[in-house]
Design a protein around this motif. Structure first.
Motif, PDB file in Angstrom:
ATOM      1  N   ILE A 119       0.830  -1.202   0.000  1.00  0.00           N
ATOM      2  CA  ILE A 119       0.000   0.000   0.000  1.00  0.00           C
ATOM      3  C   ILE A 119       0.863   1.250   0.000  1.00  0.00           C
ATOM      4  O   ILE A 119       0.616   2.207  -0.731  1.00  0.00           O
ATOM      5  CB  ILE A 119      -0.953  -0.002   1.211  1.00  0.00           C
ATOM      6  CG1 ILE A 119      -1.908  -1.195   1.129  1.00  0.00           C
ATOM      7  CG2 ILE A 119      -1.739   1.308   1.292  1.00  0.00           C
ATOM      8  CD1 ILE A 119      -2.780  -1.376   2.343  1.00  0.00           C
ATOM      9  N   GLU A 143      -2.177  -4.298  -6.166  1.00  0.00           N
ATOM     10  CA  GLU A 143      -2.357  -2.965  -5.604  1.00  0.00           C
ATOM     11  C   GLU A 143      -1.983  -1.888  -6.623  1.00  0.00           C
ATOM     12  O   GLU A 143      -2.621  -0.828  -6.683  1.00  0.00           O
ATOM     13  CB  GLU A 143      -1.513  -2.812  -4.334  1.00  0.00           C
ATOM     14  CG  GLU A 143      -1.656  -1.480  -3.629  1.00  0.00           C
ATOM     15  CD  GLU A 143      -3.049  -1.227  -3.095  1.00  0.00           C
ATOM     16  OE1 GLU A 143      -3.382  -0.046  -2.866  1.00  0.00           O
ATOM     17  OE2 GLU A 143      -3.815  -2.197  -2.903  1.00  0.00           O
ATOM     18  N   ARG A 161      -4.869  -1.607  -8.931  1.00  0.00           N
ATOM     19  CA  ARG A 161      -5.993  -0.969  -8.235  1.00  0.00           C
ATOM     20  C   ARG A 161      -5.814   0.540  -8.154  1.00  0.00           C
ATOM     21  O   ARG A 161      -6.762   1.304  -8.301  1.00  0.00           O
ATOM     22  CB  ARG A 161      -6.118  -1.547  -6.824  1.00  0.00           C
ATOM     23  CG  ARG A 161      -7.366  -1.077  -6.064  1.00  0.00           C
ATOM     24  CD  ARG A 161      -7.212  -1.212  -4.568  1.00  0.00           C
ATOM     25  NE  ARG A 161      -6.190  -0.310  -4.076  1.00  0.00           N
ATOM     26  CZ  ARG A 161      -6.383   0.998  -3.866  1.00  0.00           C
ATOM     27  NH1 ARG A 161      -7.548   1.561  -4.110  1.00  0.00           N
ATOM     28  NH2 ARG A 161      -5.394   1.742  -3.410  1.00  0.00           N
ATOM     29  N   ARG A 162      -4.571   0.967  -7.964  1.00  0.00           N
ATOM     30  CA  ARG A 162      -4.268   2.379  -7.803  1.00  0.00           C
ATOM     31  C   ARG A 162      -4.625   3.187  -9.058  1.00  0.00           C
ATOM     32  O   ARG A 162      -4.897   4.384  -8.982  1.00  0.00           O
ATOM     33  CB  ARG A 162      -2.791   2.542  -7.443  1.00  0.00           C
ATOM     34  CG  ARG A 162      -2.466   3.796  -6.667  1.00  0.00           C
ATOM     35  CD  ARG A 162      -1.005   3.795  -6.236  1.00  0.00           C
ATOM     36  NE  ARG A 162      -0.783   2.892  -5.111  1.00  0.00           N
ATOM     37  CZ  ARG A 162       0.055   1.865  -5.111  1.00  0.00           C
ATOM     38  NH1 ARG A 162       0.775   1.597  -6.182  1.00  0.00           N
ATOM     39  NH2 ARG A 162       0.181   1.105  -4.047  1.00  0.00           N
ATOM     40  N   PRO A 196     -11.125  -6.840  -1.412  1.00  0.00           N
ATOM     41  CA  PRO A 196      -9.810  -6.215  -1.223  1.00  0.00           C
ATOM     42  C   PRO A 196      -8.944  -7.016  -0.264  1.00  0.00           C
ATOM     43  O   PRO A 196      -9.456  -7.764   0.572  1.00  0.00           O
ATOM     44  CB  PRO A 196     -10.162  -4.854  -0.611  1.00  0.00           C
ATOM     45  CG  PRO A 196     -11.411  -5.131   0.176  1.00  0.00           C
ATOM     46  CD  PRO A 196     -12.176  -6.172  -0.609  1.00  0.00           C
ATOM     47  N   ARG A 256      -7.339  -5.889   2.258  1.00  0.00           N
ATOM     48  CA  ARG A 256      -7.173  -4.804   3.231  1.00  0.00           C
ATOM     49  C   ARG A 256      -8.003  -5.118   4.480  1.00  0.00           C
ATOM     50  O   ARG A 256      -8.855  -5.997   4.460  1.00  0.00           O
ATOM     51  CB  ARG A 256      -7.657  -3.483   2.631  1.00  0.00           C
ATOM     52  CG  ARG A 256      -6.772  -2.940   1.508  1.00  0.00           C
ATOM     53  CD  ARG A 256      -7.501  -1.800   0.794  1.00  0.00           C
ATOM     54  NE  ARG A 256      -6.646  -1.156  -0.186  1.00  0.00           N
ATOM     55  CZ  ARG A 256      -6.008  -0.015   0.002  1.00  0.00           C
ATOM     56  NH1 ARG A 256      -6.124   0.609   1.148  1.00  0.00           N
ATOM     57  NH2 ARG A 256      -5.257   0.512  -0.946  1.00  0.00           N
TER      58      ARG A 256
END
Length: 482
Positions: A24, A106, A109-110, A204, A206
């Motif tokens: 992240i 990630e 996803r960003r 996710p 997360r």
């Protein structure tokens, strides 16, 4: 070179270098991949990537990749389309695949792309096929196979080590053994056949909570995790085999709510389970009664204990009252444990009614406080020592507090703000004005004390106290005016 047999028909052996270990917070600096089709290498591809942030000196020393080397290289967004095409419909293979897959997923996803792929971990392949070996990292495999690596900690050289490991397996094992090892590892991410894989792909990796629903939208289960996707997948497989529970058979839809950290996930899970009462949640139920051990003094100066119901409209009473128990029976059991451990008197503890000395005194388990054989000052001290282990925590702040819960990357925009007063959890607030209104509402219509929320707060605020939690006392309007 002999084709690789027993492995997936289409796979990508991938390695990436990064600015650190957190997918992240940190960014990619290099990607390299080797494409394998029907056991034969069909293509290679690698690129340096401009991470958009500085590379720490110790990372540069490890990998040899410096800021100047990546300054004029493409960003991840620039290479994303080509990478996505190369990875499409192939098994994603890496050493410690969770690390590399997490960074790739990630990074996609960003920039607004949802990426998902079947994965295979070459570390786990090595562990399964070579259990006699103590270590299975890249360096250990290089030493085991006697390889020469020109640029260790560079993506293509490390991906090459995976290929060398897989080629070695062709000499050491037959096709069925390798196939079985790959199958066993792939089963760890299997899902029930009736569940749309899109329900898994959207999850996710997360912190947060997840909710299981049946085909009619009825809520089956609520859970929490620091990695939602990983935790959901763990529901489906046990000891390498697909589980077939009643809940799994009914599951049709999965929803989730992300939180900055495990602290928020635990509070939200506790709150939602009690307000929504899912069908298969057994542990946390809304407590209508709590019990405490109360302390009094008799006419001879000996401390006595009784079990009484706690006032749920108030924070825990720490004045001559100890513990919080969900039932009177639970409180009695705890008291009996303390009696046995500290040689207390069952009569003075209210668990035995007799005019003379208690039965424990006859068995020499009580030192005689019940019949004046033990001085009150000595007995009282031992009782206080016994009860100190279950003493409720006093509120350590002068008034209400706001807890700022930050995500792992420290992004303040994604923070949650929790309002707490005297261990009463009052929920998430948007700003100071919202906090004042919530407090006024609490004063007008008091919320019940929640034992589970209290325990979560104790664990995170006083014991663990992660850096992601920032505590600030809330100054009330009257205080500001003065």
């Amino acid at each position: 070179m002999k084709p690789l047999s027993g492995f997936p028909e289409k796979m990508i052996l991938l390695d990436c270098e990064t600015t650190g270990g957190n997918a992240i917070r940190d960014r990619l600096t290099e990607i390299a991949l080797i494409e394998i089709t029907d056991g034969v290498e069909t293509d290679r591809w690698q690129t340096l990537i401009n991470p958009g942030i500085s590379i720490p000196p110790w990372i540069s020393k490890l990998t040899g990749i410096t800021d100047s080397m990546v300054a004029n290289q493409p960003s991840f967004a620039d290479i994303a389309e080509e990478l996505q095409q190369r990875l499409a419909d192939k098994v994603f293979v890496a050493h410690h695949v969770r690390f590399d897959y997490g960074f790739i997923r990630e990074s996609f996803r960003r920039i607004g792309i949802t990426f998902s792929a079947k994965t295979l971990c070459s570390v786990k392949i090595s562990r399964l096929l070579y259990p006699e070996q103590r270590r299975h990292g890249i360096d250990a495999i290089v030493a085991r196979l006697g390889l020469t690596v020109n640029q260790r900690h560079r993506a293509m050289d490390d991906a090459q080590v995976i290929l060398e490991l897989f080629q070695q397996t062709q000499h050491d094992f037959d096709e069925s053994t390798i196939q079985q090892a790959c199958k066993q590892l792939s089963q760890q991410t299997r899902v029930p056949s009736h569940l749309d894989i899109a329900e898994i792909n959207k999850l996710p990796e997360r912190p947060g909570i997840y909710q299981f629903f049946d085909e009619h939208g009825a809520l089956l289960y609520i859970g929490k995790s620091v990695n939602i996707k990983q935790r959901v997948l763990s529901h489906f497989v046990q000891n390498g085999k697909l589980r077939n529970t009643e809940m799994q058979q009914q599951l049709q839809h999965i929803d989730f709510i992300e939180t900055p950290s495990d602290f928020g996930a635990q509070l939200l899970e506790n709150q939602l389970i009690k307000s929504k009462t899912p069908r298969y949640n057994r542990r946390q139920t809304k407590t209508k009664r709590l019990y405490q051990i109360a302390l009094t003094v008799n006419d001879k100066g000996y401390h006595r204990t009784t079990i009484e119901m706690a006032d749920l409209n108030q924070p825990p009473d720490i004045s001559q009252r100890y513990g919080l128990f969900r039932s009177q029976k639970q409180a009695e059991k705890k008291l009996l444990d303390l009696i046995n451990e500290h040689q207390l008197c069952q009569k003075l503890c209210g668990l035995e009614k007799t005019k003379n000395g208690c039965f424990g005194f006859q068995l020499k388990k009580c030192l005689g406080a019940c019949c004046g054989e033990e001085p009150a000052i000595r007995y009282n001290l031992r009782l206080q020592t016994a009860l100190s282990g279950i003493k409720n925590q006093a509120w350590p702040w002068p008034g209400p507090i706001v807890i700022t819960e930050l995500p792992a990357d420290g992004d303040y925009e994604a923070a949650h703000f929790h309002l707490v007063d005297q261990w009463l959890y009052l929920g998430i607030v948007k700003n100071q004005h919202d906090a004042f209104e919530r407090l006024q509402q609490q004063y007008a219509e008091p919320q019940y004390f929640d034992l589970d929320a209290y325990k979560i707060q104790l664990r995170f605020l006083l014991k663990l106290r992660p850096k992601q939690l920032l505590i600030e006392s809330l100054r009330l309007p009257a205080e500001e005016a003065s």
